[in-house]
Design a protein around this motif. Structure first.
Motif, PDB file in Angstrom:
ATOM      1  N   LYS A  16       0.845  -1.198   0.000  1.00  8.78           N
ATOM      2  CA  LYS A  16       0.000   0.000   0.000  1.00  8.78           C
ATOM      3  C   LYS A  16       0.878   1.246   0.000  1.00  8.78           C
ATOM      4  O   LYS A  16       1.790   1.360   0.805  1.00  8.78           O
ATOM      5  CB  LYS A  16      -0.909   0.007   1.234  1.00  8.78           C
ATOM      6  N   PRO A  17       0.603   2.205  -0.912  1.00  8.13           N
ATOM      7  CA  PRO A  17       1.375   3.451  -0.881  1.00  8.13           C
ATOM      8  C   PRO A  17       1.033   4.230   0.381  1.00  8.13           C
ATOM      9  O   PRO A  17       0.009   3.964   1.012  1.00  8.13           O
ATOM     10  CB  PRO A  17       0.901   4.199  -2.126  1.00  8.13           C
ATOM     11  N   SER A  18       1.879   5.163   0.748  1.00  6.65           N
ATOM     12  CA  SER A  18       1.670   5.939   1.965  1.00  6.65           C
ATOM     13  C   SER A  18       0.294   6.590   1.924  1.00  6.65           C
ATOM     14  O   SER A  18      -0.030   7.310   1.002  1.00  6.65           O
ATOM     15  CB  SER A  18       2.741   7.025   2.070  1.00  6.65           C
ATOM     16  N   GLY A  19      -0.509   6.338   2.931  1.00  4.56           N
ATOM     17  CA  GLY A  19      -1.884   6.817   2.961  1.00  4.56           C
ATOM     18  C   GLY A  19      -2.003   8.329   2.999  1.00  4.56           C
ATOM     19  O   GLY A  19      -3.047   8.892   2.701  1.00  4.56           O
ATOM     20  N   ILE A  20      -0.903   8.996   3.328  1.00  2.18           N
ATOM     21  CA  ILE A  20      -1.063  10.441   3.473  1.00  2.18           C
ATOM     22  C   ILE A  20      -0.440  11.213   2.321  1.00  2.18           C
ATOM     23  O   ILE A  20      -0.246  12.408   2.400  1.00  2.18           O
ATOM     24  CB  ILE A  20      -0.508  10.932   4.808  1.00  2.18           C
ATOM     25  N   ARG A  21      -0.141  10.524   1.237  1.00  2.00           N
ATOM     26  CA  ARG A  21       0.415  11.178   0.055  1.00  2.00           C
ATOM     27  C   ARG A  21      -0.490  12.320  -0.387  1.00  2.00           C
ATOM     28  O   ARG A  21      -0.062  13.433  -0.662  1.00  2.00           O
ATOM     29  CB  ARG A  21       0.561  10.140  -1.065  1.00  2.00           C
ATOM     30  N   LYS A  22      -1.787  12.014  -0.375  1.00  2.00           N
ATOM     31  CA  LYS A  22      -2.809  12.978  -0.796  1.00  2.00           C
ATOM     32  C   LYS A  22      -2.735  14.228   0.079  1.00  2.00           C
ATOM     33  O   LYS A  22      -2.787  15.355  -0.380  1.00  2.00           O
ATOM     34  CB  LYS A  22      -4.192  12.316  -0.623  1.00  2.00           C
ATOM     35  N   PHE A  23      -2.590  13.988   1.357  1.00  2.00           N
ATOM     36  CA  PHE A  23      -2.530  15.046   2.344  1.00  2.00           C
ATOM     37  C   PHE A  23      -1.295  15.915   2.116  1.00  2.00           C
ATOM     38  O   PHE A  23      -1.368  17.141   2.133  1.00  2.00           O
ATOM     39  CB  PHE A  23      -2.496  14.376   3.721  1.00  2.00           C
ATOM     40  N   PHE A  24      -0.171  15.268   1.855  1.00  2.00           N
ATOM     41  CA  PHE A  24       1.075  15.970   1.538  1.00  2.00           C
ATOM     42  C   PHE A  24       0.844  16.906   0.362  1.00  2.00           C
ATOM     43  O   PHE A  24       1.228  18.067   0.373  1.00  2.00           O
ATOM     44  CB  PHE A  24       2.161  14.981   1.087  1.00  2.00           C
ATOM     45  N   ASP A  25       0.236  16.354  -0.685  1.00  2.00           N
ATOM     46  CA  ASP A  25       0.051  17.120  -1.921  1.00  2.00           C
ATOM     47  C   ASP A  25      -0.806  18.349  -1.682  1.00  2.00           C
ATOM     48  O   ASP A  25      -0.511  19.427  -2.199  1.00  2.00           O
ATOM     49  CB  ASP A  25      -0.569  16.245  -3.019  1.00  2.00           C
ATOM     50  N   ILE A  26      -1.846  18.198  -0.883  1.00  2.00           N
ATOM     51  CA  ILE A  26      -2.711  19.341  -0.571  1.00  2.00           C
ATOM     52  C   ILE A  26      -1.912  20.410   0.173  1.00  2.00           C
ATOM     53  O   ILE A  26      -1.958  21.583  -0.175  1.00  2.00           O
ATOM     54  CB  ILE A  26      -3.929  18.912   0.280  1.00  2.00           C
ATOM     55  N   ALA A  27      -1.158  19.995   1.161  1.00  2.00           N
ATOM     56  CA  ALA A  27      -0.383  20.950   1.960  1.00  2.00           C
ATOM     57  C   ALA A  27       0.599  21.736   1.094  1.00  2.00           C
ATOM     58  O   ALA A  27       0.790  22.934   1.284  1.00  2.00           O
ATOM     59  CB  ALA A  27       0.346  20.225   3.085  1.00  2.00           C
ATOM     60  N   GLU A  28       1.211  21.041   0.115  1.00  2.00           N
ATOM     61  CA  GLU A  28       2.185  21.709  -0.759  1.00  2.00           C
ATOM     62  C   GLU A  28       1.518  22.757  -1.633  1.00  2.00           C
ATOM     63  O   GLU A  28       2.121  23.756  -1.987  1.00  2.00           O
ATOM     64  CB  GLU A  28       2.884  20.682  -1.665  1.00  2.00           C
ATOM     65  N   GLN A  29       0.252  22.522  -1.979  1.00  2.00           N
ATOM     66  CA  GLN A  29      -0.446  23.447  -2.887  1.00  2.00           C
ATOM     67  C   GLN A  29      -0.954  24.684  -2.185  1.00  2.00           C
ATOM     68  O   GLN A  29      -1.117  25.732  -2.800  1.00  2.00           O
ATOM     69  CB  GLN A  29      -1.655  22.747  -3.563  1.00  2.00           C
ATOM     70  N   MET A  30      -1.224  24.567  -0.874  1.00  2.00           N
ATOM     71  CA  MET A  30      -1.789  25.721  -0.164  1.00  2.00           C
ATOM     72  C   MET A  30      -0.717  26.759   0.107  1.00  2.00           C
ATOM     73  O   MET A  30       0.466  26.438   0.189  1.00  2.00           O
ATOM     74  CB  MET A  30      -2.396  25.256   1.167  1.00  2.00           C
ATOM     75  N   SER A  31      -1.159  28.019   0.260  1.00  2.00           N
ATOM     76  CA  SER A  31      -0.170  29.056   0.577  1.00  2.00           C
ATOM     77  C   SER A  31      -0.256  29.408   2.053  1.00  2.00           C
ATOM     78  O   SER A  31      -1.278  29.184   2.694  1.00  2.00           O
ATOM     79  CB  SER A  31      -0.432  30.296  -0.271  1.00  2.00           C
ATOM     80  N   ASP A  32       0.805  29.999   2.564  1.00  2.00           N
ATOM     81  CA  ASP A  32       0.861  30.398   3.973  1.00  2.00           C
ATOM     82  C   ASP A  32       0.716  29.251   4.946  1.00  2.00           C
ATOM     83  O   ASP A  32       0.263  29.453   6.061  1.00  2.00           O
ATOM     84  CB  ASP A  32      -0.258  31.413   4.330  1.00  2.00           C
ATOM     85  N   VAL A  33       1.115  28.085   4.522  1.00  2.00           N
ATOM     86  CA  VAL A  33       1.051  26.971   5.461  1.00  2.00           C
ATOM     87  C   VAL A  33       2.313  26.959   6.280  1.00  2.00           C
ATOM     88  O   VAL A  33       3.418  27.108   5.761  1.00  2.00           O
ATOM     89  CB  VAL A  33       0.931  25.625   4.711  1.00  2.00           C
ATOM     90  N   ILE A  34       2.141  26.819   7.595  1.00  2.00           N
ATOM     91  CA  ILE A  34       3.311  26.662   8.441  1.00  2.00           C
ATOM     92  C   ILE A  34       3.389  25.187   8.799  1.00  2.00           C
ATOM     93  O   ILE A  34       2.423  24.574   9.227  1.00  2.00           O
ATOM     94  CB  ILE A  34       3.229  27.603   9.673  1.00  2.00           C
TER      95      ILE A  34
END
Lengths: 389, 160
Positions: A16-34
């Protein structure tokens, strides 16, 4: 038309690929994320180490090194293991320079695990052990370590999972993501259980130099009677901030190391030569750099643990690595829910504990390899989030 | 003496006592006592803030002046340095080794104002043999603080 499902190795496709890949991708796309989500040091590689790497390139040292790694480097590694942890490894036959600690773990598992073998893996822990075991045809046997035991493995938990099929035990301490550390006493208790078995221990000690509190890191191979069964994995990524250089090493008894080296010879040839020259400099003159970084991490550790506890997210005291693993059970949310809602509402990125195993449910991982100000800002946003729940 | 405490305050004078105590694994009372001692011993001299004045519209200009000085019998480097440092315009005074003797950093509203200050107040000192004025065009880093915005962290958001 090729049907890829028929030609790809099912062993690989079924992992199984890492379940949070999707989550990573979202975080990278958002701006002003700390973010408090990365797993590598914020310090750049110390200048003198970088300079040595650059100098080796200028001198034209760009060819293959010995498969085993430069002898000078192996000699320095031997000296390092001796002066830091009191373990003796012969540079000629018991040390292999690898492409990061990652390759050492892969080689160790592949050299030892045969189809049908069981490999005991404590969790929550770093994500590579299970997939690599599966790729080697082995069966992962998970020990769900408990918060009440500071996420250490207890001898009872170990005894309960040993079967005639058990080939190896992975000991990932200090541990990513829990920050757990096994002190000498704890390791001795484990050693007692293993003593009359043929179980091989793969000890991933990549965070060894980031051990806090009263005791320095104890290398498992230094425990009485354990050296003959232990493959010690360590490296340069975390201690010397050399993640991108891909430098690690495996140490162990010659009969095991020669087989890991065989795999390495065919699959890799040799670790990057430039990185090896830089690594020699690191081992010779980098002790002060480690001490300075460790001191800084120690202060941040206290700050972040205190911060989470004050917010009401119980955080045990992690004594190693650079991760805090607070419990979010008081919020009633799952780890993923918490992290997702936190990301969307307060733009703070943390890693759900479930990324590291089922036992991570109810926890989140917060790295403190960031500046104090960055950590403080993140904590205040997390506090707002929790207060608004 | 608590070097770790000094390093923390050196980096950020605004850490609260509570934060300092947490980071040092100490308690607030001890930290407060240590700070008071450091202050009264003159080891902590001041809590200045590093401000990027160029970001504000106030016109401000700074210069680094190299002074070659001929010390007299009763008026040596020390006296000259202490006289120069009394001017409000003078931010910094160092005694140096090498090609010149005193390094003086001066702040003014315009280039002309600074140049006039050097001409009227510094050059005229008997012991001063020559001055060389260098204007600061751009500040990159000051007192360990990076002033030009440099995105240093290329690690991305998350990695396992």
């Amino acid at each position: 038309m090729i049907d890829y499902s028929k030609i790809l190795n099912k062993c690989v496709t079924e992992i199984k690929p890492s379940g949070i890949r999707k989550f990573f991708d979202i975080a990278e796309q958002m701006s002003d994320v700390i973010s408090l989500g990365v797993g590598e040091p914020d310090f750049p590689t110390p200048w003198h180490i970088r300079s040595e790497g650059i100098r080796s390139l200028e001198k034209g040292k760009t060819r293959y090194s010995s498969n085993h790694g430069l002898l000078t480097l192996r000699e320095e590694i031997s000296s390092f293991m001796n002066r830091k942890y009191g373990v003796d490894y012969d540079p000629a036959s018991e040390i292999l320079v690898t492409v990061g600690g990652s390759e050492a773990i892969d080689g160790a598992i592949r050299a030892v695990v045969e189809p049908g073998d069981e490999v005991i893996i404590p969790q929550p822990s770093y994500v590579c052990y299970e997939p690599i075991t599966l790729l080697a045809g082995g069966t992962p046997v998970i020990i769900e370590t408990k918060a009440e035991n500071e996420f250490k493995i207890t001898p009872e938990e170990l005894k309960a999972v040993i079967t005639p099929k058990t080939k190896a035990l992975i000991l990932p301490y200090p541990c990513n993501p829990t920050g757990a550390v096994m002190r000498k006493k704890d390791l001795e208790a484990i050693a007692k259980v293993l003593k009359d078995t043929n179980i091989i221990v793969i000890s991933d000690e990549i965070y060894a130099e980031l051990t806090f509190g009263d005791e320095k890191h104890t290398s498992f191979a230094s425990i009485d009677d354990m050296r003959e069964r232990t493959i010690t994995v360590n490296g340069f990524s975390k201690a010397y901030s050399m993640t991108g250089w891909r430098m690690g090493f495996a140490c162990g008894p010659a009969p095991i190391l020669s087989q890991i080296t065989k795999i390495h010879q065919f699959a890799i040839m040799c670790a990057p030569t430039t990185s090896q020259y830089a690594a020699i400099e690191a081992l010779r003159n980098g002790d002060a750099d480690i001490a300075k970084m460790a001191e800084e991490y120690d202060m941040r550790r206290r700050l972040i643990v205190d911060g989470f506890n004050k917010i009401g997210l119980t955080c045990r005291n992690p004594l190693g690595a650079f991760y805090a693993f607070p419990s979010i059970q008081s919020t009633g949310m799952t780890s993923e829910e918490f992290c997702e809602k936190l990301l969307y509402s307060k733009k703070v990125a943390l890693v759900p504990g479930t990324a590291f195993g089922r036992g991570g449910e109810g926890f989140i991982r917060a790295s403190y390899c960031y500046s104090v100000d960055h950590i403080k800002t993140a904590l205040s946003r997390i506090q707002e989030f929790v207060e608004e729940l | 003496m608590n070097i770790k405490l000094l390093k923390l305050l050196g980096n950020n004078a605004r850490y609260s006592i509570a934060e300092l105590a947490t980071m040092l694994g100490s308690d607030e009372k001890t930290v407060e006592k240590e700070i008071n001692e450091l202050e009264s011993n003159g080891i902590i001299r001041s809590y200045k803030t590093v401000i990027d004045w160029e970001k504000i519209d106030t016109s401000t200009v700074s210069a680094l002046i190299e002074l070659k000085v001929s010390p007299q019998a009763d008026y040596g480097f020390e006296e000259i340095a202490k006289r120069i440092m009394k001017y409000d315009e003078v931010e910094t005074v160092y005694l140096m080794s090498g090609g010149f003797d005193l390094c003086v950093m001066v702040r003014g509203k315009t280039f002309q104002q600074v140049a006039m200050f050097v001409a009227k107040e510094l050059s005229t000192i008997d012991a001063v043999m020559s001055t060389a004025t260098h204007f600061i065009l751009r500040r990159y880093k000051e007192f360990d603080v990076v002033l030009c915005s440099e995105k240093d962290d290329d690690r991305g958001m998350l990695s396992l």
